[in-house]
Design a protein around this motif. Structure first.
Motif, PDB file in Angstrom:
ATOM      1  N   GLN A 178       0.802  -1.219   0.000  1.00 34.56           N
ATOM      2  CA  GLN A 178       0.000   0.000   0.000  1.00 34.56           C
ATOM      3  C   GLN A 178       0.841   1.277   0.000  1.00 34.56           C
ATOM      4  N   THR A 179       2.134   1.158  -0.242  1.00 39.66           N
ATOM      5  CA  THR A 179       3.008   2.327  -0.235  1.00 39.66           C
ATOM      6  C   THR A 179       3.865   2.323  -1.501  1.00 39.66           C
TER       7      THR A 179
ATOM      8  N   SER B 293       0.529   4.910  -1.903  1.00 40.24           N
ATOM      9  CA  SER B 293      -0.888   4.595  -1.989  1.00 40.24           C
ATOM     10  C   SER B 293      -1.393   4.764  -3.422  1.00 40.24           C
ATOM     11  N   ASN B 294      -2.588   4.242  -3.657  1.00 42.44           N
ATOM     12  CA  ASN B 294      -3.167   4.352  -4.999  1.00 42.44           C
ATOM     13  C   ASN B 294      -3.365   5.811  -5.408  1.00 42.44           C
ATOM     14  N   GLN B 295      -3.735   6.656  -4.444  1.00 45.54           N
ATOM     15  CA  GLN B 295      -3.929   8.065  -4.767  1.00 45.54           C
ATOM     16  C   GLN B 295      -2.629   8.726  -5.207  1.00 45.54           C
ATOM     17  N   VAL B 296      -1.528   8.356  -4.547  1.00 45.17           N
ATOM     18  CA  VAL B 296      -0.228   8.924  -4.923  1.00 45.17           C
ATOM     19  C   VAL B 296       0.182   8.449  -6.312  1.00 45.17           C
TER      20      VAL B 296
ATOM     21  N   LEU C 223      -1.793   7.431  -8.743  1.00 50.06           N
ATOM     22  CA  LEU C 223      -2.658   8.071  -9.733  1.00 50.06           C
ATOM     23  C   LEU C 223      -2.254   9.518  -9.973  1.00 50.06           C
ATOM     24  N   GLY C 224      -1.921  10.238  -8.890  1.00 50.47           N
ATOM     25  CA  GLY C 224      -1.490  11.624  -9.051  1.00 50.47           C
ATOM     26  C   GLY C 224      -0.188  11.739  -9.820  1.00 50.47           C
TER      27      GLY C 224
END
Length: 259
Positions: A94-95, A97-100, A102-103
């Motif tokens: 998880q590191t 993260s998916n948000q990171v 995607l960004g």
């Protein structure tokens, strides 16, 4: 059984009532405010042009499929797949993260696609805003840079495969390929390229896992997970070789930037 029939009758009548109220309100709004629902302007040459109201509606509809267009027609697919494989190779679930991820993929895609966007702005958006071309002509002009970008990245084998499936056996050149064939071929080529780059990044970390597993087995530590022991070494290796800069540079150069 009677209850079910009654519910069907109520539902049917309710939908009819809602439709009647909706169209009645549209008629009242048109009579009161003078806003036509559909306006078609006829050009001197006989062609038709939709009103600004319909154009805004079309733009709003286009915004709903904008994420799909970003994924299917830009460098986003290759980048996000490589990042996902890299995270799996490091053993980090998880590191980042998916948000990171995607960004990072989104902004790196904007960086890579910036020359294409500049061409679209010069050829299509600015002439349309200055009323030199119509909306349909601007759309055709905007497609050309995107089509050229996808053709520069697509594999000829994938292009021929989808052209054959779609029944386009007599295409004169790759430039004559319609978008309905080019887009799936481009996505397939992007996935193939992303897996090749991901494989190259995966091999060094796999070697670290094998070495750590062999050492633990030789020491008789069967109960200790090799993944836990190898994780610090993989992170250290990634940091020592300046991994993020290497990954970003490799992805950018894979699209022809900096070469």
């Amino acid at each position: 059984m009677k209850l079910r029939q009654a519910m069907k009758i109520i539902t049917k009548n309710g939908l009819a009532l809602i439709a009647l109220v909706f169209f009645s309100s549209m008629t009242l709004a048109e009579d009161k405010f003078g806003i036509p629902a559909v306006t078609l302007v006829t050009e001197p040459d006989g062609s038709g042009r939709y009103s600004v109201t319909i154009q805004i509606l079309a733009i709003m509809s286009l915004l709903t499929i904008l994420p799909t267009l970003i994924i299917m027609m830009t460098s986003f697919t290759r980048i996000i797949v490589v990042f996902a494989i890299l995270r799996q190779a490091l053993g980090l679930q998880q590191t980042p993260s998916n948000q990171v991820l995607l960004g990072m993929s989104l902004f790196l895609s904007i960086f890579i696609m910036a020359p294409i966007y500049e061409q679209i702005n010069e050829r299509a958006i600015e002439p349309y805003l200055s009323e030199q071309v119509t909306s349909l002509e601007a759309l055709d002009l905007a497609k050309e840079p995107m089509k050229a970008f996808m053709l520069s990245q697509v594999r000829l084998k994938d292009l021929e495969t989808f052209a054959k499936i779609a029944g386009y056996d007599q295409l004169d050149s790759p430039e004559a390929t319609p978008l309905i064939v080019l887009i799936p071929a481009f996505v397939t080529s992007e996935l193939q390229t992303a897996f090749i780059i991901g494989f190259m990044f995966f091999i060094p970390f796999l070697i670290v896992d094998l070495v750590v597993a062999s050492v633990l087995m030789a020491m008789g530590m069967m109960m200790l997970s090799p993944m836990i022991v190898s994780l610090p070494f993989k992170i250290m290796l990634f940091v020592l070789v300046d991994g993020w800069s290497l990954v970003m540079g490799t992805l950018a150069k894979s699209f022809g930037l900096g070469t």
